[in-house]
Design a protein around this motif. Structure first.
Motif, PDB file in Angstrom:
ATOM      1  N   ALA A  15      14.009 -28.228  40.457  1.00  0.00           N
ATOM      2  CA  ALA A  15      13.865 -29.791  39.973  1.00  0.00           C
ATOM      3  C   ALA A  15      12.565 -30.425  39.950  1.00  0.00           C
ATOM      4  O   ALA A  15      12.168 -31.183  38.873  1.00  0.00           O
ATOM      5  CB  ALA A  15      14.904 -30.648  41.135  1.00  0.00           C
ATOM      6  N   GLY A  16      11.644 -30.026  40.796  1.00  0.00           N
ATOM      7  CA  GLY A  16      10.348 -30.269  40.615  1.00  0.00           C
ATOM      8  C   GLY A  16       9.630 -29.747  39.350  1.00  0.00           C
ATOM      9  O   GLY A  16       8.869 -30.434  38.567  1.00  0.00           O
ATOM     10  N   VAL A  17       9.679 -28.564  39.003  1.00  0.00           N
ATOM     11  CA  VAL A  17       9.231 -28.052  38.059  1.00  0.00           C
ATOM     12  C   VAL A  17      10.009 -28.507  36.654  1.00  0.00           C
ATOM     13  O   VAL A  17       9.192 -28.703  35.568  1.00  0.00           O
ATOM     14  CB  VAL A  17       9.287 -26.352  38.054  1.00  0.00           C
ATOM     15  N   TYR A  18      11.125 -28.867  36.711  1.00  0.00           N
ATOM     16  CA  TYR A  18      11.942 -29.345  35.634  1.00  0.00           C
ATOM     17  C   TYR A  18      11.208 -30.786  35.238  1.00  0.00           C
ATOM     18  O   TYR A  18      10.937 -31.146  34.064  1.00  0.00           O
ATOM     19  CB  TYR A  18      13.364 -29.296  35.850  1.00  0.00           C
ATOM     20  N   LEU A  19      11.214 -31.651  36.251  1.00  0.00           N
ATOM     21  CA  LEU A  19      10.662 -32.909  36.133  1.00  0.00           C
ATOM     22  C   LEU A  19       9.139 -32.895  35.556  1.00  0.00           C
ATOM     23  O   LEU A  19       8.714 -33.976  34.814  1.00  0.00           O
ATOM     24  CB  LEU A  19      10.699 -33.787  37.524  1.00  0.00           C
TER      25      LEU A  19
END
Length: 115
Positions: A15-19
């Motif tokens: 989720a962190g990389v996607y955001l």
């Protein structure tokens, strides 16, 4: 329990990389916060989950007695929390200043230069 925490770390990293790949500064900052929390949880999980006494040494002993908690991962996580807070604060101030100078919140438009 460690398997569940490993899954949670993976979800937080994803989720962190996607955001962070999104084009708005707000999503980038939230992704950075998720990534730093994932790293903290990863350090905590990699150190091993044991419920033990605190690592205190009695006055007349040379080392702790019995099973104790390892203080090193706790110190590393505390340091990582402070560093990630400073990084997030710097990132917020940087994006605010970039918005004041360039007049846009889109990261792709920020790469083109100012007025």
């Amino acid at each position: 329990m460690e398997t569940l925490l490993a899954i949670i770390v993976g979800v937080l990293f994803g989720a962190g990389v996607y955001l962070m790949l999104r084009r708005t500064p707000v999503k980038l900052v939230i992704g950075l916060a998720l990534l730093s929390n994932a790293v903290n949880l990863l350090i905590f999980t990699a150190a091993g989950l044991t419920r033990a006494r605190p690592p205190l040494v009695p006055v007349d002993a040379l080392r702790p007695e019995g099973v104790t908690a390892d203080p090193l991962p706790q110190a590393l996580i505390l340091t990582a929390i402070v560093i990630s807070f400073g990084l997030l604060a710097f990132t917020l101030v940087l994006f605010r200043r970039a918005y004041e100078v360039l007049g846009t919140r889109d990261i792709d438009e920020m790469q083109g230069g100012g007025p």
